[in-house]
Design a protein around this motif. Structure first.
Motif, PDB file in Angstrom:
ATOM      1  N   THR A   1       0.840  -1.192   0.000  1.00 55.65           N
ATOM      2  CA  THR A   1       0.000   0.000   0.000  1.00 55.65           C
ATOM      3  C   THR A   1       0.878   1.245   0.000  1.00 55.65           C
ATOM      4  OG1 THR A   1      -1.625  -1.211   1.300  1.00 55.65           O
ATOM      5  CG2 THR A   1      -1.856   1.183   1.226  1.00 55.65           C
TER       6      THR A   1
ATOM      7  N   TYR B   1       2.405   4.799   0.872  1.00 53.51           N
ATOM      8  CA  TYR B   1       2.398   5.575   2.106  1.00 53.51           C
ATOM      9  C   TYR B   1       3.308   6.789   1.973  1.00 53.51           C
ATOM     10  CZ  TYR B   1       6.880   3.232   2.992  1.00 53.51           C
ATOM     11  OH  TYR B   1       8.173   2.763   2.879  1.00 53.51           O
TER      12      TYR B   1
ATOM     13  N   GLU C   1      -3.604  11.270   6.091  1.00 53.48           N
ATOM     14  CA  GLU C   1      -4.716  10.325   6.257  1.00 53.48           C
ATOM     15  C   GLU C   1      -6.051  10.945   5.838  1.00 53.48           C
ATOM     16  OE1 GLU C   1      -4.014   9.483  10.337  1.00 53.48           O
ATOM     17  OE2 GLU C   1      -2.464   7.981   9.903  1.00 53.48           O
TER      18      GLU C   1
ATOM     19  N   LEU D   1      -4.411   8.539   2.188  1.00 51.49           N
ATOM     20  CA  LEU D   1      -3.219   7.688   2.110  1.00 51.49           C
ATOM     21  C   LEU D   1      -2.750   7.327   3.513  1.00 51.49           C
ATOM     22  CD1 LEU D   1      -0.655   8.829  -0.621  1.00 51.49           C
ATOM     23  CD2 LEU D   1      -2.177   6.882  -0.632  1.00 51.49           C
ATOM     24  N   GLU D   2      -1.958   6.276   3.583  1.00 52.83           N
ATOM     25  CA  GLU D   2      -1.348   5.885   4.854  1.00 52.83           C
ATOM     26  C   GLU D   2      -0.180   6.815   5.154  1.00 52.83           C
ATOM     27  OE1 GLU D   2       1.533   2.342   6.575  1.00 52.83           O
ATOM     28  OE2 GLU D   2       0.198   1.858   4.893  1.00 52.83           O
TER      29      GLU D   2
ATOM     30  N   ALA E   1       0.010  13.856  -0.105  1.00 63.22           N
ATOM     31  CA  ALA E   1      -0.819  12.689  -0.443  1.00 63.22           C
ATOM     32  C   ALA E   1      -1.492  12.868  -1.799  1.00 63.22           C
ATOM     33  CB  ALA E   1      -1.865  12.464   0.654  1.00 63.22           C
TER      34      ALA E   1
ATOM     35  N   GLN F   1      -0.812  10.607  -5.129  1.00 62.20           N
ATOM     36  CA  GLN F   1      -1.910   9.914  -5.795  1.00 62.20           C
ATOM     37  C   GLN F   1      -1.982  10.267  -7.275  1.00 62.20           C
ATOM     38  OE1 GLN F   1      -4.820  11.412  -3.068  1.00 62.20           O
ATOM     39  NE2 GLN F   1      -4.994   9.506  -1.919  1.00 62.20           N
TER      40      GLN F   1
ATOM     41  N   GLU G   1       0.861   8.613  -9.140  1.00 60.80           N
ATOM     42  CA  GLU G   1       0.612   7.177  -9.316  1.00 60.80           C
ATOM     43  C   GLU G   1      -0.376   6.925 -10.444  1.00 60.80           C
ATOM     44  OE1 GLU G   1      -0.509   3.231  -6.640  1.00 60.80           O
ATOM     45  OE2 GLU G   1      -0.913   5.236  -5.847  1.00 60.80           O
TER      46      GLU G   1
END
Length: 201
Positions: free
Chosen positions: A3, A5, A29, A33-34, A190, A194, A197
């Motif tokens: 996952t 992070y 968070e 996301l972690e 985050a 994202q 990605e």
């Protein structure tokens, strides 16, 4: 595949930088996301300090694997004469293997700091922490002035990253603007991770 992070990596002596790290993690968070909180052990001026594998309290010590596998990085340190603290610099000095293989290239990163005096070198400390991240090819994120806290703060807060004025005794708590700016950095990291990605996926 693990996952994704955001690694929130910091050194804290009296707890203020650690609290900033927790608020940044909260922002990560909130964005879905972690957040992985990690710290580094103190160093000795006489010889390499021997620390337990697991600290007595707080976050675990960071490993190079934590850094290698992160989707983004928030790097934090108290100010030491306008520069990052030695323990964090010591850890970063050991990342040449990741530099050689380009493991951090293209990943988003931001920085944060806490000082005992209001004009005690916050901005120069943040800039000092950005230098190794630029050498690693990371994508540096600051805080835009669309964050109202930058315009309203009476404590810490810079466009280079969140900061905190801890006071001469180090006991001043984060105020609402400092908390908001910490969370904003976590969210920016985050969201950027994202988007990167998705663009690469």
């Amino acid at each position: 595949m693990s996952t994704p992070y955001i690694l929130v990596l910091y050194y804290s002596r009296h707890g203020a930088t650690a609290e900033m790290a927790r608020q940044i993690a909260r922002g990560v968070e909130m964005a879905g996301l972690e957040a992985r909180l990690r710290t580094v052990p103190a160093v000795s001026t006489e010889c390499e300090a021997v620390a337990p594998t697991i600290p007595d309290a707080g976050a675990l010590y960071a490993t190079l694997e934590d850094l290698k596998n992160c989707a983004g990085l928030a790097l934090g340190s108290p100010t030491r004469f306008g520069n990052m603290a030695a323990p964090l610099k010591y850890f970063l000095d050991g990342t040449s293997g990741l530099w050689l293989t380009g493991e951090l290239v293209g990943k988003p990163a931001g920085v944060f700091t806490s000082t005992s005096s209001l004009h005690g070198g916050q901005e120069s400390t943040l800039l000092s922490m950005l230098l190794p991240l630029l050498h690693h090819g990371m994508l540096v994120l600051g805080l835009p002035y669309s964050e109202n806290g930058l315009l309203e703060t009476r404590g810490g807060g810079t466009p280079y990253g969140p900061s905190h004025h801890a006071g001469a005794d180090g006991k001043r708590l984060l105020d609402e603007h400092e908390i908001a700016l910490c969370r904003a950095l976590g969210q920016r990291l985050a969201h950027t991770a994202q988007r990167l990605e998705m663009s690469l996926g």
